[in-house]
Design an enzyme around this catalytic site. Sequence first.
Site, mmCIF file in Angstrom:
data_model
loop_
_atom_site.group_PDB
_atom_site.id
_atom_site.type_symbol
_atom_site.label_atom_id
_atom_site.label_comp_id
_atom_site.label_asym_id
_atom_site.label_seq_id
_atom_site.Cartn_x
_atom_site.Cartn_y
_atom_site.Cartn_z
ATOM 1 C CB SER A 147 2.786 1.473 -5.458
ATOM 2 O OG SER A 147 2.991 1.855 -4.271
ATOM 3 C CE1 TYR A 160 5.130 -2.920 -4.111
ATOM 4 C CE2 TYR A 160 5.594 -0.519 -3.263
ATOM 5 C CZ TYR A 160 4.673 -2.047 -3.642
ATOM 6 O OH TYR A 160 3.291 -2.056 -3.545
HETATM 7 N N1 NAP Z 1 -0.988 -2.326 1.314
HETATM 8 C C1 NAP Z 1 -0.276 -0.753 0.250
HETATM 9 O O1 NAP Z 1 -0.419 0.514 0.878
HETATM 10 C C2 NAP Z 1 -0.514 -1.037 -0.863
HETATM 11 C C3 NAP Z 1 0.573 0.025 -1.340
HETATM 12 C C4 NAP Z 1 0.076 0.805 -3.190
HETATM 13 C C5 NAP Z 1 0.308 -0.432 -3.333
HETATM 14 N N2 NAP Z 1 0.005 -1.892 -3.332
HETATM 15 C C6 NAP Z 1 0.023 -3.580 -3.799
HETATM 16 O O2 NAP Z 1 -1.961 -3.477 -4.106
HETATM 17 C C7 NAP Z 1 -1.608 -5.008 -4.304
HETATM 18 C C8 NAP Z 1 -2.661 -5.787 -2.862
HETATM 19 O O3 NAP Z 1 -1.545 -6.234 -1.980
HETATM 20 P P1 NAP Z 1 -2.465 -5.450 -0.008
HETATM 21 O O4 NAP Z 1 -2.085 -4.761 0.033
HETATM 22 O O5 NAP Z 1 -3.858 -6.040 -0.791
HETATM 23 O O6 NAP Z 1 -0.870 -6.714 0.752
HETATM 24 P P2 NAP Z 1 -1.919 -8.129 1.117
HETATM 25 O O7 NAP Z 1 -2.888 -8.365 2.167
HETATM 26 O O8 NAP Z 1 -0.434 -8.279 1.490
HETATM 27 O O9 NAP Z 1 -2.641 -9.390 0.259
HETATM 28 C C9 NAP Z 1 -1.808 -9.456 -0.973
HETATM 29 C C10 NAP Z 1 -1.821 -10.743 -2.030
HETATM 30 O O10 NAP Z 1 -0.501 -10.988 -2.978
HETATM 31 C C11 NAP Z 1 -1.120 -12.600 -2.992
HETATM 32 N N3 NAP Z 1 -0.128 -13.135 -3.102
HETATM 33 C C12 NAP Z 1 1.042 -13.038 -2.405
HETATM 34 N N4 NAP Z 1 2.189 -14.037 -3.532
HETATM 35 C C13 NAP Z 1 1.593 -14.436 -4.455
HETATM 36 C C14 NAP Z 1 1.852 -16.078 -5.128
HETATM 37 N N5 NAP Z 1 2.905 -15.480 -5.031
HETATM 38 N N6 NAP Z 1 0.680 -16.507 -5.671
HETATM 39 C C15 NAP Z 1 -0.176 -15.444 -5.830
HETATM 40 N N7 NAP Z 1 -0.983 -14.345 -4.968
HETATM 41 C C16 NAP Z 1 0.427 -13.710 -4.115
HETATM 42 C C17 NAP Z 1 -1.199 -12.764 -1.511
HETATM 43 O O11 NAP Z 1 -2.337 -13.734 -1.224
HETATM 44 P P3 NAP Z 1 -1.864 -15.500 -0.704
HETATM 45 O O12 NAP Z 1 -0.698 -15.025 0.512
HETATM 46 O O13 NAP Z 1 -2.899 -16.798 -0.367
HETATM 47 O O14 NAP Z 1 -0.664 -15.995 -2.106
HETATM 48 C C18 NAP Z 1 -2.559 -11.755 -1.440
HETATM 49 O O15 NAP Z 1 -4.048 -12.311 -1.544
HETATM 50 C C19 NAP Z 1 0.066 -5.513 -4.488
HETATM 51 O O16 NAP Z 1 -0.057 -5.115 -5.546
HETATM 52 C C20 NAP Z 1 0.814 -4.578 -3.572
HETATM 53 O O17 NAP Z 1 2.059 -4.113 -3.779
HETATM 54 C C21 NAP Z 1 -0.424 -2.251 -1.638
#
Ligand code: NAP
Length: 265
Positions: A147, A160
């Site tokens: 991130s 985080y």
């Molecule tokens: N969105 C942002 O602004 C942002 C910015 C920087 C970095 N990121 C990073 O990008 C990555 C993806 O996030 P996103 O933004 O795409 O959010 P998201 O749509 O909430 O996706 C999170 C994913 O992680 C899975 N997950 C959550 N808990 C889990 C567990 N205990 N075991 C297995 N899978 C799990 C969820 O699936 P299930 O609920 O089906 O398990 C979902 O597929 C993360 O690492 C986040 O920190 C996001």
Amino acid sequence: MTAHTRYPHAGSVALITGASSGIGEAFARELAQRGAHLILVARRADVLDALAEQLRSGDTTVEVVAVDLGTPEGRLELWESIAVRIPTITTVINCAGFGTFGDLAEADPDRIDAEVNLNVAALTTLTTRMLPSLLEHEHAAVLNVASNAAFQSIPHMAVYAATKAYVLSFTQALWGELRSTGVRALAVCPGPTETPFFDVAGEQDALTRRRTPEHVVRTALRALDRGKPSVVDGFDNALVARLGVRLVPERLLLWAAGRFVQPRA
Ligand SMILES: NC(=O)c1ccc[n+]([C@@H]2O[C@H](COP(=O)([O-])OP(=O)(O)OC[C@H]3O[C@@H](n4cnc5c(N)ncnc54)[C@H](OP(=O)(O)O)[C@@H]3O)[C@@H](O)[C@H]2O)c1
């Protein structure tokens, strides 16, 4: 050293954690387009099954593994369920993760535990377990989603930001260890991105200038082709992440970072 050549996705096998939504789902869609076979991992089997159904086509195979990567049992279950496929996997995308907002003094310790377990332990274990077989391939990759929070401690998102600093540091070091092999290590650092991340974190109104998951995936795959150790998605995000932390005094930076993540009314 295979950096600076286009990374071959067609016909490869990619394992993607966090594939049921957001950035992980966007990786799955893009890699399917590019002809990769997929192993999709997350907790929600029904969502993964529906996505797999959409992405299967022609010779493209899509498997689903529904496990909770936040627990040692879930991580072991993943390992056991992909056992026969491990030698064929060449791309590992560690994308599963979540964030918590709020002051640590008021945080739920179990939720914080889960955050560290998923963002740090699951990513580290899967990478460590996969590396020996990845090294058997001419071209392979570990792509870890960090991130832009990785570059800067963030009050109200202390855990985080720290987990993402770990992901960046770990992946950059791995890049150094792997530079004379066929395995590319890449830390992808998105800024605020429009996904369910903010709903999960319980703070929909924070960080409202967001890019899309497709932007992040495009940036990541371009950086993978170039063999970079890390990449920040978005010009403004990159400027703040790479330069801001070097130029701004520590106290001012901590104040500004804390303000930046506060929800807008
Ligand atoms: N969105 C942002 O602004 C942002 C910015 C920087 C970095 N990121 C990073 O990008 C990555 C993806 O996030 P996103 O933004 O795409 O959010 P998201 O749509 O909430 O996706 C999170 C994913 O992680 C899975 N997950 C959550 N808990 C889990 C567990 N205990 N075991 C297995 N899978 C799990 C969820 O699936 P299930 O609920 O089906 O398990 C979902 O597929 C993360 O690492 C986040 O920190 C996001």
